[in-house]
Design a protein around this motif. Structure first.
Motif, PDB file in Angstrom:
ATOM      1  N   ARG B 522      44.698  41.503  49.386  1.00 34.74           N
ATOM      2  CA  ARG B 522      45.983  41.411  48.683  1.00 34.74           C
ATOM      3  C   ARG B 522      47.193  41.655  49.591  1.00 34.74           C
ATOM      4  O   ARG B 522      48.240  41.055  49.379  1.00 34.74           O
ATOM      5  CB  ARG B 522      46.023  42.412  47.516  1.00 34.74           C
ATOM      6  N   GLU B 526      46.760  37.625  51.420  1.00 37.57           N
ATOM      7  CA  GLU B 526      47.512  36.890  50.396  1.00 37.57           C
ATOM      8  C   GLU B 526      48.984  37.301  50.321  1.00 37.57           C
ATOM      9  O   GLU B 526      49.795  36.579  49.751  1.00 37.57           O
ATOM     10  CB  GLU B 526      46.862  37.103  49.013  1.00 37.57           C
ATOM     11  N   VAL B 528      50.388  39.386  48.404  1.00 37.37           N
ATOM     12  CA  VAL B 528      50.899  39.539  47.026  1.00 37.37           C
ATOM     13  C   VAL B 528      51.262  41.000  46.730  1.00 37.37           C
ATOM     14  O   VAL B 528      51.872  41.302  45.717  1.00 37.37           O
ATOM     15  CB  VAL B 528      49.891  39.028  45.961  1.00 37.37           C
ATOM     16  N   GLU B 545      50.310  48.705  35.778  1.00 36.99           N
ATOM     17  CA  GLU B 545      48.987  48.169  35.429  1.00 36.99           C
ATOM     18  C   GLU B 545      48.696  46.847  36.126  1.00 36.99           C
ATOM     19  O   GLU B 545      47.556  46.550  36.470  1.00 36.99           O
ATOM     20  CB  GLU B 545      48.881  47.957  33.912  1.00 36.99           C
ATOM     21  N   ARG B 546      49.733  46.046  36.281  1.00 36.96           N
ATOM     22  CA  ARG B 546      49.496  44.743  36.916  1.00 36.96           C
ATOM     23  C   ARG B 546      49.073  44.916  38.380  1.00 36.96           C
ATOM     24  O   ARG B 546      48.137  44.282  38.843  1.00 36.96           O
ATOM     25  CB  ARG B 546      50.761  43.876  36.821  1.00 36.96           C
ATOM     26  N   ALA B 549      45.585  45.951  38.451  1.00 36.44           N
ATOM     27  CA  ALA B 549      44.681  44.824  38.189  1.00 36.44           C
ATOM     28  C   ALA B 549      44.536  43.943  39.426  1.00 36.44           C
ATOM     29  O   ALA B 549      43.449  43.439  39.722  1.00 36.44           O
ATOM     30  CB  ALA B 549      45.196  44.007  37.006  1.00 36.44           C
ATOM     31  N   ILE B 550      45.642  43.779  40.140  1.00 41.68           N
ATOM     32  CA  ILE B 550      45.591  42.946  41.356  1.00 41.68           C
ATOM     33  C   ILE B 550      44.617  43.566  42.373  1.00 41.68           C
ATOM     34  O   ILE B 550      43.777  42.875  42.950  1.00 41.68           O
ATOM     35  CB  ILE B 550      47.006  42.803  41.975  1.00 41.68           C
ATOM     36  N   SER B 553      40.841  43.584  41.017  1.00 43.72           N
ATOM     37  CA  SER B 553      40.147  42.319  40.759  1.00 43.72           C
ATOM     38  C   SER B 553      39.648  41.627  42.023  1.00 43.72           C
ATOM     39  O   SER B 553      39.084  40.534  41.959  1.00 43.72           O
ATOM     40  CB  SER B 553      41.069  41.376  39.984  1.00 43.72           C
ATOM     41  N   ARG B 631      29.985  42.334  39.365  1.00 41.21           N
ATOM     42  CA  ARG B 631      29.845  40.907  39.064  1.00 41.21           C
ATOM     43  C   ARG B 631      29.852  40.763  37.551  1.00 41.21           C
ATOM     44  O   ARG B 631      29.390  41.651  36.838  1.00 41.21           O
ATOM     45  CB  ARG B 631      28.508  40.351  39.577  1.00 41.21           C
ATOM     46  N   ASP B 633      28.011  38.851  35.836  1.00 40.46           N
ATOM     47  CA  ASP B 633      26.632  38.790  35.344  1.00 40.46           C
ATOM     48  C   ASP B 633      25.816  40.030  35.709  1.00 40.46           C
ATOM     49  O   ASP B 633      24.637  40.118  35.400  1.00 40.46           O
ATOM     50  CB  ASP B 633      25.927  37.525  35.876  1.00 40.46           C
ATOM     51  N   ALA B 635      24.369  40.888  38.282  1.00 40.98           N
ATOM     52  CA  ALA B 635      23.093  40.428  38.840  1.00 40.98           C
ATOM     53  C   ALA B 635      22.395  41.507  39.662  1.00 40.98           C
ATOM     54  O   ALA B 635      22.929  41.969  40.670  1.00 40.98           O
ATOM     55  CB  ALA B 635      23.308  39.179  39.684  1.00 40.98           C
ATOM     56  N   VAL B 636      21.193  41.860  39.232  1.00 36.45           N
ATOM     57  CA  VAL B 636      20.442  42.884  39.971  1.00 36.45           C
ATOM     58  C   VAL B 636      20.052  42.379  41.356  1.00 36.45           C
ATOM     59  O   VAL B 636      19.934  43.158  42.301  1.00 36.45           O
ATOM     60  CB  VAL B 636      19.177  43.338  39.203  1.00 36.45           C
ATOM     61  N   ALA B 638      21.878  40.426  43.271  1.00 33.91           N
ATOM     62  CA  ALA B 638      23.055  40.573  44.138  1.00 33.91           C
ATOM     63  C   ALA B 638      23.195  42.031  44.562  1.00 33.91           C
ATOM     64  O   ALA B 638      23.515  42.338  45.719  1.00 33.91           O
ATOM     65  CB  ALA B 638      24.306  40.103  43.399  1.00 33.91           C
TER      66      ALA B 638
END
Lengths: 260, 742
Positions: B522, B526, B528, B545-546, B549-550, B553, B631, B633, B635-636, B638
């Motif tokens: 970030r 980027e 940002v 909060e934003r 989140a940046i 995420s 993730r 999903d 995923a175990v 991963a």
């Protein structure tokens, strides 16, 4: 020749629900059916779409600069076979003899070039292959590239099938019977939806049809779940919700869902 | 007539009753169950203090107080069982061990005053003799980096049970007398050892008397027969070496009680090979059948949830799985409590055995067994020194919560020494800001490495202090009996070990990896977010909060091929290099691992907001696991790949902690899929896998009302605990892990 590009809705790793063993499931966009209970409504439209989840929105009003909270999500990204195979390959050590790649959707055969290229690439790398399809299309090349074909039989007659999914059963039935001649293992499933097909007569009739097809080695009943509703809401579509079948009902229906 | 199944059902019922009573007596606790039974009415110990600071230390202080606590223990004989003896209390409590002190002790005014009075250490109250062995010079940096120092930590090594089983208590007495004559001037040591053994014999005698008392009124024929057998076994092993399978199990059960009462000490052993000769001899003699053997093992597992390893391979890579290995799994299934069995997995291991182990994991949903990977443990441990051969490395077995040890030869202090690397990052950020000028990630990382180097040096200084003096503070009088060279030389285990490969775990890997990835992505890639914005957010705990989140995420560690995955690997390389780079005397060396034990809440409280969007005081990441939401999903595979890639590689662990939905096993091939997951993670270099099978409904119900499922066991970190006994904060953490799929 350029590599086929697919519109991928999602890739889910470590799945144990979409075929035997540990699998990576590639969900593709686009489906010609419109099953009223669809749990992947974001996969019906072949084009990328935005989903909006208001509970994740923090009201910053800076959507145009990008959403980082997961409130606005784009479903559908262009990916090459190589892009997808990177994800599929990451888990090759976990697939064992039974697991592998499942191309699902949506209807994966709607993106037939991409699906075929994916399946062939996986096969070339020694990874097990499967599709989850509605069987609305016939595509021998794709079926022959599969170690397993998973398909739904939602309803056993044209009238009800058309009412609830938008297409009649006859072409699906014909394709299932034709597939039986290819010698590819077939796994049949019925999503049990109360008010649609959750009765002994319907399940019994489907089982009777499948019973005569030796390539169908397993018939599973899947309980309807309302996961699609939140996604319908996020897509701004009308919500269609059904009753969740009780464990008792599922057990009762299983008695009619035997193959042989 | 009562069958074994009837008796096991009764034993399980009693266990549940005890768990509820212990919850009342002890309060909530984020610890292992330990197999204790509740204290009886009127239980009291009058400790003898021999130190200026009001505590007790050394050979005499420990031996005398061991006798006082052990002598206060009434016999425990449940006629449903075939083995007897249980522990309830331990003597280190009487030194004001604030970490382990149960509620009933806190309510005791004498002990409360003792803890509150005089000088105390921040960590363990008066367990360490700070007057004689101060370390005030180390404390500021220990605090600065949130270090678990290992100073005054007990045990965390393993006995060689072959020594005790071959000699018996009588043989141990003779051995002590023999070497007392050779090692002139070490009477303090030998007197203390003898004093302890005599207290043990009194404990056994009380059990013989209690069995006799119960026989006076017992009318059920099969139970009378069982009690008579139990009495004969106790009489035989009072001094003699155990000769039968039953006697060997009872001897182990007694010894485990003694080690636990001493300082919660002890560790398991390779259960299926150490007990095999007794099993085979009895079967050949026609005095043991498999049902009885299973019942005895179940009873042993009930008495103490020590960490036992089963299966695996010998020094020549031959599979050592045997019939007894299978019986042990079946026995654990029959009692189904918090069984800390670890299956050692190797490519030559019996695949049928692995499948059965995974089946039981799913069937019982109680967190057992777990799995360790031979390849990485063996090859990694050998890298520590050219003197460590393959046979030694293979003897280093899974006998602790997250840890391995060469029984009877190694003094690793495993799991007692930790550095909170999120706290180290916090210090690096403070320095970066203080430097002024344009900050950069490269400079931040240099500072992190510099601080970690200081932290490692402080750790080493603390470990050296501990090793130099723990024998004078808390000599390991019980475990010395089965430690090579201890009795032979008249030296404490801490002084005579062949191997000083000291575990030094890092905690907070995912928090730091995700933080560095968030900064790189970030701020530096980027653009940002600016450094100023980040610093302001760390100061105001992400009021925006934003912005949070940046930062949050950014693809996380274990998402697969992410910037954070790369950082986790870089952090591991640095951690290993810096920890390995610390020079220590007398053959000592630090061995890196990634593990937070149950300290993720406590460590989180010490760390302010971090650049990955984690707010101040929130728990740090758990062991080597990724942060929640790594993730979509979950995923175990991963996660397994991610954790395999950050193995420190010197024979200590970075565990893969998984939470599975029980439905996975219902699917065709589900068991095989999990077996394949285990094999592949270990093929990639994984060391330890802990798996919880969590039924969401049951878990949420038990969280709301802990007493609704008093028999529900979860593997908290490396150890298992009854969910109902955990503190609300820790229960919430387990629930969150389940909901987040990690």
């Amino acid at each position: 020749m350029s590599q086929p590009v697919g519109i991928v809705a999602d890739i889910e790793r470590s799945s144990t629900h979409d075929g035997p063993g540990m699998r990576t499931v590639v969900f593709l966009k686009g489906c010609p059916l419109h099953c009223v209970w669809c749990h992947n409504p974001e996969c019906i439209d072949p084009r990328p779409q935005e989903l909006f989840y208001p509970d994740k929105c923090i009201g910053c009003k800076r959507c145009a600069e990008g959403c980082y909270t997961g409130a606005r999500v784009i479903c559908g990204r262009k990916m090459t076979v190589a892009d997808v195979m990177r994800e599929v390959d990451a888990d090759r050590g976990y697939y064992g003899r039974e697991g592998g790649l499942t191309v699902s959707g949506g209807e994966p055969l709607m993106q037939r070039e991409f699906t075929l290229a994916l399946l062939r690439e996986a096969k070339a790398r020694g990874i097990g292959t499967a599709v989850e399809t509605s069987m609305i299309y016939w595509d021998e090349e794709i079926f022959r590239a599969c170690d397993l074909v998973m398909f739904d039989v939602k309803l056993p007659d044209d009238e009800r099938h058309k009412r609830w999914t938008g297409v009649p059963f006859a072409p699906i039935r014909a394709n299932i019977l034709r597939l039986a001649g290819l010698g590819v293992p077939m796994l049949a499933r019925t999503p049990v939806v109360p008010g649609v097909n959750a009765d002994a007569a319907t399940i019994g009739e489907i089982a009777a049809f499948l019973r005569d097809i030796p390539a169908v080695y397993k018939y599973e009943l899947l309980s309807y779940h309302p996961l699609g509703v939140a996604k319908q809401r996020a897509l701004g579509q009308p919500e269609t919700q059904f009753e969740i079948p009780s464990k008792q009902l599922m057990e009762e229906l299983k008695q009619y869902a035997f193959l042989r | 007539m009562l069958s074994y199944a009837d008796r096991l059902a009764s034993m399980r019922e009693t266990k549940i009753k005890h768990t509820l009573q212990k919850r009342e007596q002890n309060g909530f606790t984020d610890l292992d169950d330990f197999g204790t039974v509740p204290l009886p009415e009127g239980y009291e110990v009058l400790p003898w203090y021999n130190s200026e600071n009001g505590s007790f230390y050394g050979f005499e202080g420990m031996a005398e107080n061991f006798c006082r606590v052990l002598d206060a223990h009434p016999a425990y004989v449940d006629p449903m069982e075939m083995l007897c003896g249980r522990w309830r209390d331990m003597l280190v409590n009487y030194r004001g061990d604030v970490h382990y002190m149960p509620d009933w002790m806190k309510k005791n005014p004498k002990l409360r005053d003792f803890v509150a009075g005089g000088e105390v250490t921040a960590q363990w109250s008066k367990r360490w003799d700070e007057k004689r062995f101060p370390y005030d010079d180390l404390k500021p940096l220990q605090k600065k980096y949130n270090i678990a120092t290992g100073i005054d930590g007990d045990a965390h090594f393993a006995c060689d049970y072959r020594i005790g089983l071959s000699l018996g208590f009588g043989g141990l007495i003779e051995k002590i007398e023999k070497y007392r004559k050779i090692n002139v001037g070490k009477d303090d040591f030998y007197d203390a050892e003898l004093t302890c053994i005599h207290a043990m014999l009194r404990f056994i005698d009380r059990h013989i008397a209690e069995i006799t008392r119960q026989l006076e009124t017992e009318s059920r024929l099969e139970i009378r027969e069982s009690l008579e057998k139990m009495r004969t076994v106790c009489e035989n092993i009072r001094l003699g070496a155990p000769k039968t399978f039953h006697e060997a199990c009872q001897w182990v059960a007694f010894f485990n009680c003694f080690a636990r009462i001493y300082t919660r000490d002890g560790a398991g052993f390779q259960l299926d090979t150490i007990l095999l000769p007794y099993y085979e001899a009895d079967v050949a003699a026609g005095i043991l059948d498999d049902e009885t053997a299973k019942f005895l093992i179940a009873d042993l597992l009930l008495i103490d949830p020590h960490y036992y390893q089963i299966s695996g391979v010998d020094a020549d890579d031959n599979d050592i799985t045997n019939h007894l290995s299978y019986l042990i799994l079946d026995a654990a299934d029959s009692i189904n409590i918090s069984c800390n069995l670890t299956v050692r997995v190797h490519e030559n291991c019996d695949p049928e055995f692995l499948t059965l182990a995974v089946k039981y994991l799913f069937k019982n949903q109680n967190g057992w067994p777990r799995f360790c990977g031979d390849k990485a443990l063996l090859e990694g441990y050998m890298k520590n020194s050219p003197d460590i051969d393959k046979a030694t490395a293979r003897e280093r077995i899974a006998v602790g919560c997250n840890w391995m040890c060469v029984p009877g030869r190694e003094f690793p202090m495993n799991d007692t020494v930790k550095i909170n690397i999120a706290k180290v990052l916090e210090q690096a950020i403070i320095d970066l800001r203080a430097e002024g000028g344009e900050p950069s990630l490269a400079r931040l990382y240099e500072l992190w490495e510099a601080h970690l180097t200081k932290a490692a040096e402080v750790v080493a200084a603390g470990v050296n202090l501990h090793l130099d003096h723990i024998g004078e503070v808390t000599p390991e009088l019980i475990m010395n009996l089965m430690f090579k060279n201890s009795i032979e030389r008249g030296e404490d285990a801490s002084k005579c070990a062949e191997l000083y490969t000291i575990g030094c775990d890092g905690a907070g890997l995912a928090v730091v990896a995700d933080s560095l990835a968030a900064i790189e992505t970030r701020i530096e890639t980027e653009h940002v977010v600016t450094w100023e914005q980040l610093f302001a957010a760390l100061d105001d705990d992400f009021a925006d909060e934003r912005l949070r989140a940046i930062m949050k995420s950014v693809p996380k560690y274990c998402s697969g091929g992410s910037v954070a995955d790369r950082w986790a690997k870089t952090l591991t390389d640095s951690y290993v290099r810096i920890i390995r780079g610390v020079k220590m005397p007398n053959g000592r060396m630090l061995v890196p691992g990634w593990f937070s034990w149950a300290r993720s809440i406590e460590y989180g409280k010490a760390v302010g907001a971090t650049p990955n969007g984690r707010r101040s005081g929130e728990p740090i990441s758990h062991g080597a696991n990724p942060n929640p939401g790594f993730r979509v999903d979950s995923a175990v595979t991963a996660q397994a790949n991610g954790i395999a890639a950050v193995q420190p590689g010197y024979g200590n662990t970075a565990p893969l902690q998984l939470e599975f939905d029980p439905k996975i096993a219902a699917d065709e091939g589900g068991i095989e899929a999990v077996c394949q997951l285990i094999r592949e993670h270990f093929r990639q270099g994984g060391t330890l896998i802990n798996i919880n099978i969590l039924n969401g409904e049951k878990l949420l119900e038990a969280h709301k009302n802990p007493m609704s499922h008093p028999d529900h066991v979860v593997r908290v970190t490396g150890f298992t605990a009854y969910f109902a006994s955990l503190t609300p904060g820790f229960r919430q953490l387990v629930v969150n892990r389940f909901l987040e799929g990690i």
